[in-house]
Design a protein around this motif. Structure first.
Motif, short mmCIF file in Angstrom:
data_model
loop_
_atom_site.label_atom_id
_atom_site.label_comp_id
_atom_site.label_asym_id
_atom_site.label_seq_id
_atom_site.Cartn_x
_atom_site.Cartn_y
_atom_site.Cartn_z
N ALA A 244 -2.81 61.81 -53.14
CA ALA A 244 -3.54 60.94 -53.96
C ALA A 244 -4.21 60.05 -53.82
O ALA A 244 -3.07 58.95 -52.92
N GLN A 245 -4.99 59.34 -54.21
CA GLN A 245 -6.02 58.68 -54.31
C GLN A 245 -6.40 57.90 -55.40
O GLN A 245 -7.45 59.37 -55.64
N CYS A 246 -5.95 57.04 -56.28
CA CYS A 246 -6.40 56.78 -57.69
C CYS A 246 -7.01 55.46 -57.75
O CYS A 246 -6.08 54.67 -57.78
N PHE A 247 -7.95 55.00 -58.37
CA PHE A 247 -8.82 54.28 -58.64
C PHE A 247 -9.06 53.62 -59.37
O PHE A 247 -9.52 54.71 -60.10
N GLY A 248 -8.26 52.58 -60.26
CA GLY A 248 -8.92 52.27 -61.58
C GLY A 248 -9.54 51.09 -62.37
O GLY A 248 -10.51 50.66 -61.49
N GLY A 249 -9.67 50.38 -62.72
CA GLY A 249 -10.31 49.20 -64.10
C GLY A 249 -9.98 48.04 -62.86
O GLY A 249 -9.10 47.84 -61.88
#
Ligand code: NAD
Length: 499
Positions: A244-249
């Motif tokens: 998983a790779q998850c990019f946020g605010g």
């Protein structure tokens, strides 16, 4: 009113769950379409056929896969105007900005034409007596991308192009707020020669996302969106053993040193703070002038520039600076932050609350706002507003300005404006933020570098696009090979030393 669809097995497929979400024209406030929200069963069926299609696609040689990408780039250029119009109509951004959104995705597709080179493995000749050792990069299988509303062309392409070029099948779950362009992109991939089922677009909300996270045949998940959802998806996907790779605010600070060119800094801040109505994860939302004299000079230059901004629908000509926010809910949230900022004691030096556009009274437009004397404890400083609201935080010294950016929970982008190379170098070396601009307000890396934030702006250890994407979408297999010499040596019971 149009009912949109999914894109399954090479064609548009109607939703079967009976659930829909409204898709608005943010400039007029009208509902212009309905998008189906997939059930877990629909998602599962899409994964099943993607899994079957991936076998042939993964076995296709990388150069043939790259040729699909090459043709896709040609088709994107052919349809640029059509795509940009559809994008602006659902998102609200201006046409030149919509073209930039498509262009920055297209450039990742161009980079992926180099897949044969990027997928080359490693080989050690004679790693031991008569033994060769080689590593190859193999696709993961079926992978998924879950994307936000604010770049409905660029971010789906950042995900799907490298994933497909590496030989994976890809399930795209775009934002339910502007799903038309992702569907058009899937059709262009198909026209470019992608086999049926290798790219599926499943529209939906939390139900479809959770079904992706729980599906045992989805091997990897890439996400871009707000931080609470990024954290949730990263945890749940990792717990299920997925990559998983998850990019946020974000809350991007721009530090303005006393020696900066103040006109240049003010121009940069206006573009980076208000472009796309502030709905960019790389927007500058905090200006940090160093010293009161710098702050006074900067604010004085900002006010007339901000007051001159032209806010309007994408149809009003190419001199429109920014358009509406994406939904009525987003508008309400942003105006709520403005009220909160006033209550918290910040100085509202440009007040856009009364902004009205004749003929577009039901549109989701928000006038530009500028706050001065914002402090660390205020919600408008701590939280992401995602609207045309710029906060000025007055720092006493360079170290104080640096500490503001360093201590903030987000770490997506930042910038410094200065004429001093030593300060710029120090800043770039010490700052704990993933993307840094030196006299460049929005330092979005190009396709052949990688994009990713630090701290609570990014979860996972690899960035998007560039060489990292080829690592994320493949796994390494290492083979140790010895061909029989004709001598039978019998079994070995200890780890062989390769010398
Ligand atoms: P969002 O988090 O609301 O939605 C993103 C995606 O997650 C959508 O596909 C949505 O359907 C899905 N989703 C929403 N709620 C969910 C839930 N409860 N469970 C499962 N899935 C859910 O984000 P958004 O409003 O579409 O986009 C704006 C945000 O994205 C901003 O915070 C912005 O900073 C961020 N963003 C970050 C980057 C980056 O690279 N770091 C780039 C662009 C946007």
């Amino acid at each position: 009113m149009e009912d949109l669809s999914h894109f399954i097995d090479g064609k548009r497929a109607a939703g079967r769950s009976g659930r829909f979400a409204d898709v608005f024209n943010p400039a007029t406030g009208e509902v212009q379409a309905r998008v189906p929200l997939a059930s877990a069963a629909e998602l599962s069926a899409a994964v099943e056929s993607a899994k079957a299609a991936q076998i042939g696609w993964g076995a296709t040689n990388p150069q043939r896969r790259a040729r699909v990408m090459m043709e896709f780039v040609r088709l994107l250029n052919r349809d640029m105007d059509k795509l940009a119009e559809a994008l602006s109509r659902e998102h609200g951004k201006t046409l030149p900005d919509a073209k930039g959104d498509i262009q920055r995705g297209l450039e990742v597709a161009e980079f992926c034409i180099g897949a044969p080179h990027l997928l080359k493995g490693e080989f050690s000749d004679s790693a031991g007596p008569g033994i060769d050792m080689y590593s190859m990069r193999q696709p993961l299988g079926v992978v998924a991308g879950i994307t936000p509303f604010n770049f409905p062309a660029m971010i789906p392409m950042w995900k799907m192009c490298p994933a497909l070029a590496c030989g994976n099948a890809f399930i795209l779950k775009p934002s339910e707020r502007d799903p038309s362009v992702p569907l058009m992109l899937a059709e262009l991939m198909q026209e470019a020669g992608l086999p049926n089922g290798v790219l599926q677009v499943v529209n939906g909300d939390k139900e479809a996302v959770d079904a992706i996270l729980d599906h045992p045949d989805v091997m990897g998940v890439g996400f871009v969106g707000s931080t609470p959802i990024a954290a949730y998806i990263y945890e749940r996907a990792s717990a299920a053993g997925k990559r998983a790779q998850c990019f946020g605010g974000a809350k991007n600070h721009m530090i303005v040193m006393p020696d900066a060119d103040m006109d240049q800094a003010a121009d940069a801040l206006v573009g980076a703070g208000y472009g796309a109505a502030g709905e960019r994860c790389m927007a500058i939302s905090v200006a940090v002038p160093v010293g009161d004299a710098t702050a006074d000079a900067l604010v004085e230059k900002l006010i007339p520039r901000i007051e001159k901004l032209k806010v309007g629908p994408y149809t009003a000509g190419t001199d429109v600076d920014y358009g509406p926010l994406v939904t009525a809910e987003a508008k309400k949230r942003v105006l709520g932050y403005v009220e909160k900022g006033i209550e918290e004691g910040a100085d509202l030096v440009v007040d856009g609350r009364d902004f009205q556009l004749q003929g577009y009274e039901d549109g989701f437009f928000v006038g530009p706002h500028l706050f001065d004397r914002v402090t660390r404890d205020m919600a408008i400083y701590r939280e992401e507003i995602f609207g045309p609201v710029l906060s000025t935080v007055r720092a006493a010294t360079y170290e104080d300005a640096l500490a503001h950016a360093m201590d903030h929970e987000y770490g997506n982008g930042t910038a410094i404006f200065t004429r001093d190379g030593d300060t710029a170098r120090d800043f770039a070396n010490r700052i704990n933020i993933g993307m840094v601009g030196i006299n460049v307000p929005i330092p979005v890396p190009l396709a052949y570098h990688t994009f990713g934030g630090w701290k609570r702006s990014g979860f996972g250890d690899l960035n998007q696009h560039g060489p990292d994407a080829f690592r994320f979408y493949t796994r390494t297999k290492t083979v140790t090979a010895r061909w029989p010499s004709g001598l039978k040596e019998g079994g070995e019971f200890h780890f062989k030393q390769m010398d």
